[in-house]
Write an enzyme that holds these catalytic residues in place. Sequence first.
Site, short mmCIF file in Angstrom:
data_model
loop_
_atom_site.label_atom_id
_atom_site.label_comp_id
_atom_site.label_asym_id
_atom_site.label_seq_id
_atom_site.Cartn_x
_atom_site.Cartn_y
_atom_site.Cartn_z
N GLN A 189 71.26 39.17 24.00
CA GLN A 189 70.42 40.45 23.81
C GLN A 189 70.80 41.10 25.14
O GLN A 189 70.08 40.65 26.17
CB GLN A 189 69.14 40.13 23.34
CG GLN A 189 68.38 41.78 23.32
CD GLN A 189 67.03 41.59 23.00
OE1 GLN A 189 66.45 41.17 23.80
NE2 GLN A 189 66.71 41.70 21.82
N TYR A 196 63.71 50.87 26.58
CA TYR A 196 64.54 50.60 27.61
C TYR A 196 65.92 51.50 27.50
O TYR A 196 65.80 52.54 26.91
CB TYR A 196 65.15 49.11 27.29
CG TYR A 196 64.21 48.24 27.46
CD1 TYR A 196 63.56 47.90 28.62
CD2 TYR A 196 63.62 47.62 26.37
CE1 TYR A 196 62.46 46.90 28.57
CE2 TYR A 196 62.64 46.55 26.36
CZ TYR A 196 61.84 46.26 27.57
OH TYR A 196 61.09 45.47 27.65
#
Length: 186
Positions: free
Chosen positions: A75, A156
């Site tokens: 990820q 993010y």
Amino acid sequence: MTRIRADENCVPTERMARYFAQRASAGLIITDGTHPSPMGRGYTYPPGLHTEEQAAGWRTVTEAVHAAGGRIFVQLMHAGRVSHSSLLPNRALPVAPSAIAISGEIHTLDGKVPFETPRALDTGEISAVVEEYRRAAELSLTAGFDGVELHAATGYLPNQFQVAGSNRRTDAYGGSLEGEPALRSK
């Protein structure tokens, strides 16, 4: 879910290999949030995937998972403004679409401190960030991953470009997702 178990150089550890191998029977594992560049780091001991040393550390993890019959994706996660200068090279300010701080505190090696106001990325720097993701995806092959997940949610960097709370740009990287000049809502 970043477990913060990498070493001081953000290299995956044997402890991480054991952890993921123990969960290999789940079928597909998606790793901790893994930063694609030194500027993408957002935590005290997160794994990275931007050096050969980190790729070799991840290779230990992927081999352990494969030996136990599982599959594993990395990820990739760039923290953007969800970081602190004490975690970044040369104490650089975190980067973001716009210079808008997050309220609250971040855990650093010196304890909890307030988030800082990030530095807005120049238009030309955005393509460099995309290149960092590309390079990390390339290193994922060296590391033995079965695939890559790009973390583009929960505040993010990619998500920071998608919401008005962190993106007040008026260039091609601002406005609505449909290309309208009006800012999108949270």
